[in-house]
Design an enzyme around this catalytic site. Structure first.
Site, PDB file in Angstrom:
ATOM      1  N   HIS A 227     -13.785   9.173   4.410  1.00 34.00           N
ATOM      2  CA  HIS A 227     -13.821  10.248   3.687  1.00 34.00           C
ATOM      3  C   HIS A 227     -14.975  11.189   3.885  1.00 34.00           C
ATOM      4  O   HIS A 227     -15.137  12.520   3.084  1.00 34.00           O
ATOM      5  CB  HIS A 227     -14.210   9.621   2.404  1.00 34.00           C
ATOM      6  CG  HIS A 227     -13.093   8.779   1.823  1.00 34.00           C
ATOM      7  ND1 HIS A 227     -11.782   9.132   1.656  1.00 34.00           N
ATOM      8  CD2 HIS A 227     -13.059   7.823   1.236  1.00 34.00           C
ATOM      9  CE1 HIS A 227     -10.986   8.305   1.336  1.00 34.00           C
ATOM     10  NE2 HIS A 227     -11.726   7.061   0.857  1.00 34.00           N
TER      11      HIS A 227
ATOM     12  N   ASP B 170      -5.749   2.995   5.856  1.00 33.98           N
ATOM     13  CA  ASP B 170      -6.745   2.607   4.526  1.00 33.98           C
ATOM     14  C   ASP B 170      -5.688   3.061   3.251  1.00 33.98           C
ATOM     15  O   ASP B 170      -4.928   4.100   3.750  1.00 33.98           O
ATOM     16  CB  ASP B 170      -7.780   3.522   4.467  1.00 33.98           C
ATOM     17  CG  ASP B 170      -8.984   3.089   3.349  1.00 33.98           C
ATOM     18  OD1 ASP B 170      -9.707   2.218   3.584  1.00 33.98           O
ATOM     19  OD2 ASP B 170      -8.608   3.715   2.341  1.00 33.98           O
TER      20      ASP B 170
ATOM     21  N   HIS C 294      -6.627   4.912   1.068  1.00 34.52           N
ATOM     22  CA  HIS C 294      -6.976   6.092   0.638  1.00 34.52           C
ATOM     23  C   HIS C 294      -6.768   7.151   1.882  1.00 34.52           C
ATOM     24  O   HIS C 294      -6.976   6.818   2.906  1.00 34.52           O
ATOM     25  CB  HIS C 294      -8.403   6.166   0.061  1.00 34.52           C
ATOM     26  CG  HIS C 294      -8.523   5.194  -1.145  1.00 34.52           C
ATOM     27  ND1 HIS C 294      -9.055   3.996  -0.732  1.00 34.52           N
ATOM     28  CD2 HIS C 294      -8.226   5.421  -2.249  1.00 34.52           C
ATOM     29  CE1 HIS C 294      -9.011   3.219  -1.961  1.00 34.52           C
ATOM     30  NE2 HIS C 294      -8.454   3.988  -3.045  1.00 34.52           N
TER      31      HIS C 294
ATOM     32  N   ASP D 229      -7.584  -2.292   1.768  1.00 33.76           N
ATOM     33  CA  ASP D 229      -7.405  -1.974   0.326  1.00 33.76           C
ATOM     34  C   ASP D 229      -5.865  -1.660   0.274  1.00 33.76           C
ATOM     35  O   ASP D 229      -5.497  -1.547  -0.935  1.00 33.76           O
ATOM     36  CB  ASP D 229      -8.252  -0.965  -0.173  1.00 33.76           C
ATOM     37  CG  ASP D 229      -8.388   0.355   0.614  1.00 33.76           C
ATOM     38  OD1 ASP D 229      -7.607   0.269   1.830  1.00 33.76           O
ATOM     39  OD2 ASP D 229      -9.167   1.020   0.492  1.00 33.76           O
TER      40      ASP D 229
END
Ligand SMILES: [Zn+2]
Length: 607
Positions: free
Chosen positions: A393, A427, A429, A516
């Site tokens: 991120h 991931d 995200h 995740d």
């Protein structure tokens, strides 16, 4: 200081430059070798099986100088390896370069399941070598190889001069690669025939080849007794196993970063859970992290952000955290003076705190990712940087989402100096960090499969229409997915992503591994199971690319370990079985060709 890396192509500037230096070393050290043959070296990358062997080139490299190289030929069908050349740059002698290259060659031969490594060496017998200066050099070389247990084959006619009365005919040297198995005569005859026919076709007549092959009569073939090194010392040279497993680099300082607030799921237990599960497999070899300079970090992050992060955390008391709380989005030219207030100037959310150890742990995670990348450059097929804090991120000048430095992007930047890189972010995200960092570039393809922005962090990016800008248009690909996803749906979109990566034909692959996406993860909404992770790994392994996996998210500690293990079991078994299959297919197609012995087949002979 040098590193050994495998050269995969002759396309990239850096590789072209290295190959030029390899050619110079060849022409200065192998006087009899024709320039035309030296110039054909790039052919081995365009068609590695053209010469009836799979050719692999390793170089030992200083800052920008090639200090030495080794060219190895593998025969996957007959299961032997032949060392064409091992040479060091005369201007930078010693320093263990030859030994490091030879170790690497032995590892590669073992990985290919070779029953032995063969090569030629000029004789140390005054009856065969009349020049005293050369005799001394020959003795030094044979002493060097004897250290590894490699000695000339004895009591055969291999060293019969091709032209009667010729001086300095080479021995055939055999290295059993630590397997301690005797050299069977039938196998040895086949090997000798293959070497002479393929490597020395233009100089060895069929009659000569037949006579040499027939001269192998002892069974097992006799290997000369040690002449320079005590036999007991030679037993100490088993082949290292580094290439036959996944190189694992764990952030050994991750747990100093421990935010103990309730709900901060990015916790040290994540790494412990994964490590425990991986230790139940025999797939991994742990490698300690090396230290790299900050120049790698500022190659992708704003130096002002890097300086700030270091400075602000140095001043903080151990255990205390600062959460960003002022976000000067309207005036990015005026960072707040007060360091704690300035946090929001560089941050995208309110739940990624700054604290003293965040910097130290994040800095170490970068070293781990770069160590993994170095292993890939050395020719190791698969490396795993098991790190926290995660990184995907973090953009050029902003952190967030538990991330501070973009470990994967820093590794990608480093690898991109050697060839094109594809980054696959799996991931839950969106990988907004590497998207932003490489948005205008066409040499790093960024691909991300994630929960769509309407439902998933970071909410402001990850849309399908974010395709890159300038030169980078088409080199960022987002797959925003709905709230509910099972393994079947996931594999479908993964196939699309892998197709795009295949089109790009990268030299290296970096996988941003977020776990995740698993069923029950507190930060996600999907329902992948261990069997799905195994299949995902298998699909990626079948890409047959040198691959660096970097750990990103994944917060359900009860299943994170078994899911990681399933992923790597799938990845490794696909990669290994695929390599064997590729070798077989290529060898068979070569044999079927109407031109089984290319006129170039002796390209690198030194006879
Ligand atoms: Zn995530």
């Amino acid at each position: 200081m040098f590193c050994i890396r495998r050269i995969f192509d002759d396309v990239h500037d850096r590789n072209q430059n290295a190959l030029e230096q390899v050619r110079t070393i060849l022409s200065t050290q192998f006087i009899g070798l024709s320039q035309a043959k030296i110039d054909r070296i790039p052919d081995i990358f365009r068609n590695p099986f053209k010469y009836d062997f799979q050719s692999i080139l390793y170089i030992a490299e200083g800052v920008s100088t090639v200090l030495g190289f080794a060219l190895l030929s593998n025969e996957p069908q007959m299961q032997f390896s032949y060392l064409d050349f091992l040479a060091t740059n005369k201007n930078t002698p010693g320093r263990g370069i030859g030994a490091a290259l030879y170790e690497r060659v032995r590892e590669e031969a073992s990985l290919m399941h070779a029953r032995g490594l063969f090569f030629e060496c000029l004789p140390d017998d005054p009856k065969l070598c009349r020049n005293p200066g050369m005799l001394k050099e020959n003795k030094a070389r044979l002493r060097f190889y004897e250290m590894f247990g490699a000695r000339p084959i004895d009591n055969t006619g291999y060293e019969t001069p091709v032209n009667p009365g010729g001086d300095n005919p080479p021995y055939l040297v055999f290295d059993n690669l630590g397997q301690q198995k005797p050299l069977n005569v039938d196998f040895a005859r086949k090997v000798v025939k293959a070497i002479l026919q393929r490597k020395y076709k233009s100089v060895c007549s069929p009659e000569y080849v037949q006579a040499v092959v027939k001269s192998f009569r002892d069974d097992p073939v006799r290997i000369r007794m040690p002449r320079y090194v005590k036999a007991s010392d030679q037993e100490l040279h088993p082949v290292l196993n580094r290439l036959t497993t996944i190189a694992l680099v764990v952030n050994d300082r991750h747990d100093i970063h421990h935010v103990k607030e309730r709900g901060y799921v990015e916790a040290p237990v994540r790494i412990r859970s994964i490590l425990e599960a991986l230790q139940r497999t025999r797939l991994f070899s742990a490698i300690p992290p090396m230290e790299f300079p900050d120049s790698h970090i500022v190659a992708v992050h704003d130096p002002a952000y890097v300086r700030y992060f270091k400075r602000v955390t140095e001043k903080m008391a151990v255990g205390s955290s600062v959460y960003p709380y002022v976000f000067p989005i309207r005036n990015q030219a005026r960072p707040p003076i007060e360091l704690a207030v300035r946090a929001g100037y560089y941050c995208i959310d309110t739940f990624t705190p700054l604290n003293r150890n965040a910097f130290l742990a994040a800095r170490r995670a970068v070293d781990c990712a770069l160590t993994g990348a170095t292993k890939i450059l050395e020719g190791i097929r698969l490396a795993y940087a098991l790190v926290r804090p995660p990184g995907h991120h973090t953009e050029i000048r902003s952190f967030g989402g538990f991330c501070y430095f973009n470990n994967s992007a820093i590794a990608a930047q480093y690898l991109s100096e050697y060839g094109n890189v594809a980054m696959l972010d799996i991931d839950y995200h969106h990988g907004n960090g590497q998207q932003t960092i490489f948005y205008a570039r066409s040499d790093v393809l960024t691909v991300s499969i994630h929960g769509r922005p309407a439902i998933a962090y970071p909410y402001f990016s990850g849309f399908a229409d974010e395709r890159g800008e300038g030169n980078g248009i088409g080199y960022n690909v987002n797959y925003p997915m709905p709230e509910k996803m099972d393994g079947i749906k996931y594999i479908r979109v993964l196939d699309r992503a892998l197709t795009r990566i295949r089109q790009f034909a990268p030299r290296f692959l970096i996988v941003c591994l977020g776990l995740d996406t698993a069923k029950g993860d507190p930060t996600g909404s999907w329902s992948l199971m261990a069997s799905d992770f195994k299949e995902i790994g298998g699909k990626i392994g079948r890409m047959h690319l040198p691959t660096l996996v970097v750990q990103e998210g994944g917060y359900k500690t009860r299943s994170i370990g078994s899911n990681a293990r399933a992923f790597f079991e799938g990845l490794w078994s696909a990669m290994v079985s695929d390599e064997k299959a590729v070798s077989k297919i290529r060898s068979v197609s070569n044999r079927k060709s109407n031109n089984p012995k290319s006129q170039n087949s002796e390209i690198l002979s030194e006879r």
